[in-house]
Design a protein around this motif. Structure first.
Motif, PDB file in Angstrom:
ATOM      1  N   UNK A 228       0.921  -1.179   0.014  1.00  0.00           N
ATOM      2  CA  UNK A 228       0.030  -0.025  -0.077  1.00  0.00           C
ATOM      3  C   UNK A 228       0.746   1.403   0.084  1.00  0.00           C
ATOM      4  N   UNK A 229       2.026   1.286   0.702  1.00  0.00           N
ATOM      5  CA  UNK A 229       2.966   2.590   0.788  1.00  0.00           C
ATOM      6  C   UNK A 229       3.708   2.689  -0.430  1.00  0.00           C
ATOM      7  N   UNK A 230       3.942   1.501  -1.247  1.00  0.00           N
ATOM      8  CA  UNK A 230       4.647   1.615  -2.378  1.00  0.00           C
ATOM      9  C   UNK A 230       3.701   2.301  -3.451  1.00  0.00           C
ATOM     10  N   UNK A 231       2.641   1.619  -3.441  1.00  0.00           N
ATOM     11  CA  UNK A 231       1.395   2.143  -4.459  1.00  0.00           C
ATOM     12  C   UNK A 231       0.933   3.688  -4.190  1.00  0.00           C
ATOM     13  N   UNK A 232       0.856   3.832  -3.026  1.00  0.00           N
ATOM     14  CA  UNK A 232       0.742   5.320  -2.506  1.00  0.00           C
ATOM     15  C   UNK A 232       1.846   6.379  -3.364  1.00  0.00           C
ATOM     16  N   UNK A 233       3.177   5.975  -3.039  1.00  0.00           N
ATOM     17  CA  UNK A 233       4.067   6.979  -3.671  1.00  0.00           C
ATOM     18  C   UNK A 233       4.335   6.808  -5.169  1.00  0.00           C
ATOM     19  N   UNK A 235       1.747   5.707  -7.328  1.00  0.00           N
ATOM     20  CA  UNK A 235       0.491   6.185  -8.207  1.00  0.00           C
ATOM     21  C   UNK A 235      -0.085   7.565  -7.645  1.00  0.00           C
ATOM     22  N   UNK A 236       0.529   8.076  -6.385  1.00  0.00           N
ATOM     23  CA  UNK A 236       0.089   9.255  -5.710  1.00  0.00           C
ATOM     24  C   UNK A 236      -1.400   9.497  -5.782  1.00  0.00           C
ATOM     25  N   UNK A 237      -2.034   8.130  -4.993  1.00  0.00           N
ATOM     26  CA  UNK A 237      -3.347   7.929  -4.796  1.00  0.00           C
ATOM     27  C   UNK A 237      -3.754   7.317  -3.529  1.00  0.00           C
ATOM     28  N   UNK A 238      -4.581   7.640  -2.901  1.00  0.00           N
ATOM     29  CA  UNK A 238      -5.091   6.961  -1.397  1.00  0.00           C
ATOM     30  C   UNK A 238      -5.147   5.323  -1.797  1.00  0.00           C
ATOM     31  N   UNK A 239      -4.734   5.011  -0.635  1.00  0.00           N
ATOM     32  CA  UNK A 239      -4.813   3.373  -0.511  1.00  0.00           C
ATOM     33  C   UNK A 239      -5.706   2.969   0.560  1.00  0.00           C
ATOM     34  N   UNK A 240      -6.717   1.996   0.239  1.00  0.00           N
ATOM     35  CA  UNK A 240      -7.557   1.700   1.208  1.00  0.00           C
ATOM     36  C   UNK A 240      -7.490   0.081   1.785  1.00  0.00           C
ATOM     37  N   UNK A 241      -7.492  -0.014   3.020  1.00  0.00           N
ATOM     38  CA  UNK A 241      -7.226  -1.603   3.700  1.00  0.00           C
ATOM     39  C   UNK A 241      -8.385  -1.769   4.568  1.00  0.00           C
ATOM     40  N   UNK A 242      -9.137  -2.791   4.384  1.00  0.00           N
ATOM     41  CA  UNK A 242     -10.343  -3.154   5.059  1.00  0.00           C
ATOM     42  C   UNK A 242     -10.065  -4.140   6.106  1.00  0.00           C
ATOM     43  N   UNK A 306      -4.421   7.720   7.670  1.00  0.00           N
ATOM     44  CA  UNK A 306      -2.724   8.418   7.834  1.00  0.00           C
ATOM     45  C   UNK A 306      -2.258   9.154   6.592  1.00  0.00           C
ATOM     46  N   UNK A 307      -1.651  10.196   6.936  1.00  0.00           N
ATOM     47  CA  UNK A 307      -1.344  10.978   6.008  1.00  0.00           C
ATOM     48  C   UNK A 307       0.209  11.271   5.819  1.00  0.00           C
ATOM     49  N   UNK A 308       0.667  11.376   4.730  1.00  0.00           N
ATOM     50  CA  UNK A 308       2.063  11.457   4.263  1.00  0.00           C
ATOM     51  C   UNK A 308       2.551  12.355   3.391  1.00  0.00           C
ATOM     52  N   UNK A 309       3.764  12.931   3.426  1.00  0.00           N
ATOM     53  CA  UNK A 309       4.202  14.002   2.468  1.00  0.00           C
ATOM     54  C   UNK A 309       4.444  13.516   1.196  1.00  0.00           C
ATOM     55  N   UNK A 310       5.157  14.480   0.285  1.00  0.00           N
ATOM     56  CA  UNK A 310       5.618  14.019  -0.886  1.00  0.00           C
ATOM     57  C   UNK A 310       6.623  13.029  -0.628  1.00  0.00           C
ATOM     58  N   UNK A 311       7.587  13.200   0.236  1.00  0.00           N
ATOM     59  CA  UNK A 311       8.712  12.409   0.212  1.00  0.00           C
ATOM     60  C   UNK A 311       8.392  11.047   0.947  1.00  0.00           C
TER      61      UNK A 311
END
Length: 465
Positions: A228-233, A235-242, A306-311
């Motif tokens: 999820x973390x790699x995909x977020x960085x 694709x620059x898109x929110x990731x959802x885990x249920x 959880x929010x993350x910055x550009x880096x």
């Protein structure tokens, strides 16, 4: 040369077909792997379990030399052609013999002979190199050089051909016996006996699941977090885990592990990761309660942002609670404990001799605490039955709130609200015509003082309630 020098742990896969063309092209693949082993000193995926190595070969691009730029273009091209994954496009052995890497040798081989002699002397004078014995994979079994065949069980249940209920249960049972609580089903992670999982991991274990493909490690909640973390960085898109499961299935345990790994991956902002993890601990003190089968049951639906910055550094978090089980506060079912925070608060006030300041008695006889006259035998250690532990929990609760910038006035307000709720549970009513009226009006007086409300205004809604 000492014969031990050439003992390797290369993974050898038996060919189950005798068709000449297929076997020849399989030998070409083996030639490419052998070339890498000669160049790098070990074959690709040498440190991996054979099952995981097979998944790596299937799911990832073909192996290459470890440091390709240190070698000539010819050997790199030779390895690339040998390790063509599409068997129809892979050259035959007779074609590989004509490759420039093999044909364009030195006209004068004296220099090569001198190098070989030097290597022979070096190997003769060097101590023996111990390497693990060869491992064979044959029709679903792993066979070590001097050991018995061991059955391989898939880590991804979606990889089972023609699955049946019996096959799936057998695979899960055997993985559990081998210590594998997690299994993948495609992109879904299945967790068994989650409440028995290890919850503390060192940095070395976290690093195994940092920026890795899923097949490089055994199934784990850290793998889900890392993907999820790699995909977020990327694709620059929110990731959802249920997370879904029955009560006491370990949802909260896995949520904590997942967020813990995301905090590890997003470390960098000073204090951010600690504040996020501590905030979750406080929330669980407020919304967790004891049930007949679970002492740490979360009595609401939790949503974590959880929010993350550009880096990729963790910058903060937002928490939402839905469907909070408010009835739990006032139920008369003695088997259903109240939210932990009430036991923490009362036992802390009692230990600090502060009960009178909050208009509370010192006998734990409050309806909302639901303390039985005689302790019932149980296998679970409930917070209701642990006054000493509750004192430490409340100290931890207020300590975290202070770290989250709660001031003394806000903490005092929180104490008074908790005390007021406990007092509300001890209000008694008596009939008065069509309505009811408060019998012990002194309780209303105490509640009004705690909440700083006008008693006359407070008594009307309580009577109608």
């Amino acid at each position: 040369m000492n014969g031990e020098l050439f003992k390797t742990n290369t993974l050898v896969i038996r060919r189950d077909t005798e068709e000449p063309e297929i076997t020849s092209r399989a030998d070409v693949w083996a030639l490419g792997i052998t070339t890498i082993e000669l160049a790098d000193g070990q074959p690709p995926f040498a440190e991996m379990h054979p099952t995981r190595a097979m998944f790596q070969i299937v799911r990832n691009p073909p192996p290459t030399l470890l440091r390709a730029t240190n070698w000539s273009q010819q050997i790199n091209d030779f390895v690339s052609e040998c390790l063509e994954k599409n068997v129809e496009n892979r050259p035959m052995m007779v074609e590989m013999i004509e490759h420039p890497f093999l044909t364009e040798l030195f006209d004068n081989d004296e220099e090569m002979q001198a190098d070989i002699r030097e290597l022979l002397v070096f190997c003769r004078d060097s101590p023996p190199i111990y390497k693990k014995p060869e491992i064979f994979v044959d029709r679903g079994y792993i066979k070590r050089f001097d050991g018995k065949p061991e059955r391989m069980y898939p880590e991804d249940l979606a990889a089972i051909e023609n699955p049946t209920e019996e096959m799936i249960l057998e695979s899960l049972r055997n993985r559990m016996e081998l210590g594998g609580s997690y299994s993948f089903i495609g992109d879904v992670l299945l967790s068994l006996n989650s409440n028995d999982l290890q919850t503390d991991f060192d940095e070395e274990f976290h690093s195994k699941y940092k920026f890795k493909s899923r097949s490089q490690n055994s199934p784990h909640i850290f793998s889900v977090a890392d993907i999820a973390y790699q995909d977020m960085l990327h694709h620059k898109e929110p990731q959802h885990i249920v997370f879904s499961g029955e009560s006491f299935s370990g949802k909260s345990t896995n949520v904590r592990l997942l967020i813990n790994h995301l905090c590890y991956l997003g470390a960098g902002n000073r204090g951010a990761t600690a504040r996020v993890e501590n905030s979750i601990e406080v929330i669980q003190m407020l919304v967790n309660a004891g049930t007949p089968i679970n002492n740490e049951s979360t009595r609401c639906v939790m949503q974590y942002f959880l929010t993350f910055g550009q880096t990729g550094k963790l910058s903060g978090a937002v928490f939402n609670m839905y469907m909070l089980e408010k009835l739990r506060v006032s139920t008369t079912d003695m088997n259903q404990h109240n939210f932990h925070i009430f036991y923490y608060f009362y036992d802390f006030m009692n230990s600090e001799t502060l009960l009178k300041e909050y208009h509370l008695r010192n006998d734990r006889g409050y309806r909302y605490l639901r303390i039985p006259a005689e302790a019932q035998p149980t296998k679970l250690k409930y917070h209701r039955d642990d006054p000493i532990g509750n004192v430490e929990h409340y100290k931890r609760f207020e300590s975290i709130l202070q770290d989250l910038d709660f001031n003394h006035k806000q903490l005092e307000t929180l104490r008074k609200v908790l005390a007021a709720i406990l007092n509300i549970g001890n209000i008694r009513f008596r009939p008065s015509g069509k309505y009811a009226e408060v019998e012990n009006t002194e309780m209303v007086t105490r509640i009004a003082e705690l909440l700083r409300l006008d008693e006359s205004i407070l008594v009307i809604p309580i009577s109608l309630w």
